[in-house]
Design a protein around this motif. Sequence first.
Motif, PDB file in Angstrom:
ATOM      1  N   TYR A   1      80.806 -58.868 -28.433  1.00  0.00           N
ATOM      2  CA  TYR A   1      80.271 -58.883 -29.798  1.00  0.00           C
ATOM      3  C   TYR A   1      78.766 -58.651 -29.781  1.00  0.00           C
ATOM      4  CZ  TYR A   1      78.131 -61.165 -33.790  1.00  0.00           C
ATOM      5  OH  TYR A   1      77.316 -61.473 -34.838  1.00  0.00           O
ATOM      6  N   ALA A   2      78.078 -59.434 -28.938  1.00  0.00           N
ATOM      7  CA  ALA A   2      76.623 -59.297 -28.883  1.00  0.00           C
ATOM      8  C   ALA A   2      76.222 -57.887 -28.443  1.00  0.00           C
ATOM      9  CB  ALA A   2      76.040 -60.345 -27.927  1.00  0.00           C
ATOM     10  N   ILE A   3      76.943 -57.357 -27.471  1.00  0.00           N
ATOM     11  CA  ILE A   3      76.646 -56.005 -26.995  1.00  0.00           C
ATOM     12  C   ILE A   3      76.924 -54.976 -28.076  1.00  0.00           C
ATOM     13  CG2 ILE A   3      77.290 -54.238 -25.310  1.00  0.00           C
ATOM     14  CD1 ILE A   3      77.804 -56.567 -23.353  1.00  0.00           C
ATOM     15  N   ALA A   4      78.021 -55.185 -28.817  1.00  0.00           N
ATOM     16  CA  ALA A   4      78.354 -54.260 -29.901  1.00  0.00           C
ATOM     17  C   ALA A   4      77.246 -54.239 -30.945  1.00  0.00           C
ATOM     18  CB  ALA A   4      79.683 -54.658 -30.540  1.00  0.00           C
ATOM     19  N   VAL A   5      76.738 -55.411 -31.277  1.00  0.00           N
ATOM     20  CA  VAL A   5      75.642 -55.483 -32.251  1.00  0.00           C
ATOM     21  C   VAL A   5      74.430 -54.751 -31.694  1.00  0.00           C
ATOM     22  CG1 VAL A   5      73.983 -57.032 -33.354  1.00  0.00           C
ATOM     23  CG2 VAL A   5      76.404 -57.623 -33.314  1.00  0.00           C
ATOM     24  N   LEU A   6      74.189 -54.938 -30.413  1.00  0.00           N
ATOM     25  CA  LEU A   6      73.063 -54.262 -29.769  1.00  0.00           C
ATOM     26  C   LEU A   6      73.193 -52.747 -29.906  1.00  0.00           C
ATOM     27  CD1 LEU A   6      70.591 -54.243 -27.835  1.00  0.00           C
ATOM     28  CD2 LEU A   6      72.209 -54.316 -25.945  1.00  0.00           C
ATOM     29  N   ILE A   7      74.386 -52.236 -29.591  1.00  0.00           N
ATOM     30  CA  ILE A   7      74.623 -50.793 -29.668  1.00  0.00           C
ATOM     31  C   ILE A   7      74.431 -50.288 -31.092  1.00  0.00           C
ATOM     32  CG2 ILE A   7      76.346 -48.966 -29.408  1.00  0.00           C
ATOM     33  CD1 ILE A   7      77.507 -50.542 -27.073  1.00  0.00           C
ATOM     34  N   ALA A   8      75.067 -50.991 -32.027  1.00  0.00           N
ATOM     35  CA  ALA A   8      74.968 -50.562 -33.420  1.00  0.00           C
ATOM     36  C   ALA A   8      73.523 -50.584 -33.901  1.00  0.00           C
ATOM     37  CB  ALA A   8      75.839 -51.452 -34.300  1.00  0.00           C
ATOM     38  N   ALA A   9      72.816 -51.643 -33.534  1.00  0.00           N
ATOM     39  CA  ALA A   9      71.435 -51.777 -33.999  1.00  0.00           C
ATOM     40  C   ALA A   9      70.549 -50.681 -33.423  1.00  0.00           C
ATOM     41  CB  ALA A   9      70.894 -53.152 -33.615  1.00  0.00           C
ATOM     42  N   VAL A  10      70.841 -50.261 -32.226  1.00  0.00           N
ATOM     43  CA  VAL A  10      70.015 -49.238 -31.593  1.00  0.00           C
ATOM     44  C   VAL A  10      70.390 -47.830 -32.073  1.00  0.00           C
ATOM     45  CG1 VAL A  10      69.621 -48.125 -29.354  1.00  0.00           C
ATOM     46  CG2 VAL A  10      69.388 -50.592 -29.577  1.00  0.00           C
ATOM     47  N   LEU A  11      71.686 -47.641 -32.412  1.00  0.00           N
ATOM     48  CA  LEU A  11      72.134 -46.340 -32.885  1.00  0.00           C
ATOM     49  C   LEU A  11      71.474 -45.930 -34.196  1.00  0.00           C
ATOM     50  CD1 LEU A  11      75.992 -46.169 -32.338  1.00  0.00           C
ATOM     51  CD2 LEU A  11      74.236 -44.755 -31.292  1.00  0.00           C
ATOM     52  N   TYR A  12      71.232 -46.934 -35.032  1.00  0.00           N
ATOM     53  CA  TYR A  12      70.721 -46.633 -36.364  1.00  0.00           C
ATOM     54  C   TYR A  12      69.302 -47.114 -36.543  1.00  0.00           C
ATOM     55  CZ  TYR A  12      75.560 -45.738 -37.715  1.00  0.00           C
ATOM     56  OH  TYR A  12      76.822 -45.247 -37.812  1.00  0.00           O
ATOM     57  N   PHE A  13      68.628 -46.544 -37.543  1.00  0.00           N
ATOM     58  CA  PHE A  13      67.352 -47.130 -37.915  1.00  0.00           C
ATOM     59  C   PHE A  13      67.205 -47.237 -39.433  1.00  0.00           C
ATOM     60  CE2 PHE A  13      66.635 -42.715 -38.218  1.00  0.00           C
ATOM     61  CZ  PHE A  13      67.006 -42.171 -36.998  1.00  0.00           C
TER      62      PHE A  13
END
Lengths: 282, 263, 278
Positions: free
Chosen positions: B28-40
Amino acid sequence: MPIIELEGLVYSYAGSEQRALDNVSFSVEKGEFILLTGPSGCGKTTLCRCLNGLVPHFYGGEVKGKAMVSGHDVFSTPIHEMARHVGFVFQNPENQLFALSVERDVAFGLENLGVPRDEIRERVDWALAQVDMQALRLAAPYELSGGQQQRVAIASVLAMQPEVLVLDEPTSFLDPASALRVLELLRKLNVELSLTILLVEHRLDMASVYSTRVVVMNEGKIALDGLPRSVLSLDEPRMYGVGVPKVVRLFNLLRGEGLSVGHVALTAIEAAEALRRGPLTG
Amino acid sequence: MLQLLEGFRFRRRDSVIHRLDPRVKALYAIAVLIAAVLYFELSIMVTICLIQVPLVLLAGIRREWLRSLRGAAFFAAFILVMNLVSGYFYSGIGFTAETIAFALSMTLRFLALMMAFSLFFLTTAPDDLALALEKFRVPHDFTFAFTSAIRFVPELAREVSSIMDAQKSRGLELERGSFTTRIRNYLPILVPMFVRSFERSLELAEAMEARAYGASERRTSLYELTLRRADILALALITVTLTISVYARYFLQLPQLTLPFTG
Amino acid sequence: MIQLTDVFYRYPNGFEALRSVSLRIERGEFVAVMGENGAGKTTMVKLFNGLLKPTLGTVTVDGARTTELSVAQLSRKVGLVFQNPDHQLFSETVQEEVSFALRNLGFDETTAQKRTAWALSLLDIERYAKTSPFALSGGERKRVALASVLVFDPDYLILDEPTIGQDYAQKERLRQFVVQLNQQGKAVVIVTHDVEFVAQCRPRVVLMSHGRIIADQRAEEVLASEELISQASLVMPQIARLFSLLTDLDFPRNVLDEYEAKQLILDFRRRHGHASAA
């Protein structure tokens, strides 16, 4: 065959000239409750360490003589193998609890031994019941009092189902009420489970009455070895700096005045009974 | 600063989130990390932040989580200011809606990450984390060192306090003096700390040996991590959401605010 | 005089360690503070030298409020020796370790040297002056810790659990030492749960339980009271317990000493017409 047999032990710690053990011979039968005492530095802790292999495997140095415990030659058996037969409880409650919950701590030894999970669960439950700590099974060590921590330490060692239990001044950091509770627990384990117990203690006023035998060490040698009432009523223990129970002192003083009191009392209750039967009635 | 760390200390509680497998929570934490980095985009960041709120409430850790946010406020403000300043200079035309939105977005990204990892650590017992690591074939010696370190933190804190008391009682003043004096004054604190830590590790090693540490190559364990229905569901949900996010990012046209640097 | 007036102390985590504690310790007194682990004993003595400041109420040392003075300033009068010497040892030699406080408190070099030599000889550790404190045994380290506090000659000396882990001979030496210091005019306060040790010393006993003082009397009275003892999770000293079981024979209760006990028993026999030899 004795469960502990030590013959002619001679040992110095690495880097030290002084003999921590100077020709010590000592044998213990199964089911005994030995109280080992003596002044600081007399070798009592070193002797304990010879029972599970901490000497010489952990502490280094060269040890001479023979040590047989539960049929194993301690000096040629690895510590983890001896751990199945000799449970060791240390003085400081905190530095022998590793896990973040009581349960996991009690399971620690069994996990190390590769015991199957169901059996671990059973033995942990049993050990916790023996020391009356089931209610706090999920507590973290820092949430427990000193007395509770020592009971967990005892349970963790019990779970491995050793034949011998060695405790090195386990009540040092505990207040008197907690200390008594630990001693009562040891008596129960000795009587109900036939566990052979070797207890190192200074507080003889509390502990001597639980033991079946008292061993006094001094300067690396065994100085006295016998029944508690015999050994403690002699003059020698005091000369070695051992704190003999006050009622024993009292009866020695009365004997010095020509009064024979017969039975040697180790506790206040025993002393009261002995006085009533003897000097106070004629 | 200490408040920030409080947001990562495990609290024993019984909730759906607490009971989830640590591996699921890590994902979950990693998924949030990925999503947060993918978008701005600001709108996405806000969404990522808001999604986590119900999880926090479900886990019953609202108070600690808020405390950690308060602790992070300093860093968040710093990020905001940095981005505003650089946006101002790079765009050449001062503050525009885009620069402000971007700065806010970066701040929220930081907060979103903080929230996710804070949630993970607040609801995962170190012991369970160690078990998860073991499942990933990290040797027991390392996981044991990890849990031991955590286990002794309260002790260490108490000891440092004790050491400071003893030295203060001998006239040591820690708050006075020049910079170099103050550094020197910490020596009577550090030396006993190190000595004690060393002694403690010896005592621990001895106790471990006495409990048969190293007896068997095949170490068993009292607890087993198994994935239950709730875990599988959560895993599915996370995977699906993550997949959609990645897909959306690269293959769909979303309402975007233009990047400040390209304006 | 150290005076506590209606003192409350609450730890940052909310735990109320002291509740409405009032106490007065005059110069030259000999006091034992007793009670179970967690009763508030150590918390209370930390108020004496300002390590902790009261949440409510006042603490004064010789008239000055502890809230207005730093720990260093209060330490000149109130010396606190902690339980574990390993929590303070850090120097290369015993001599440096012992003189540490003097350097902090601003003593000049000559005075410091003299005082250090005096403290070392007082605790019988002169031969270790150039040794590393870490090379010493547990008992010797305790003496170094004690010397390092006595070196600045505080009027009030407080010892926190000095008897833990000590054998009988060491405790006896400590007892004699402390009695000697007291006779020389120092106020000595011992925090302990070692009832036999206190029974030997016979100080004034301040008994604490759950953050309150539940008794403040002579040792003979406190240690011989079953009610007080059980409230504080202690055990009675053996001799006192023995006589508590013989009250029906008109024996007094407040007996702590085996010599006194012997005399009382002999007197009993004489009174009841028994020959002195059985």
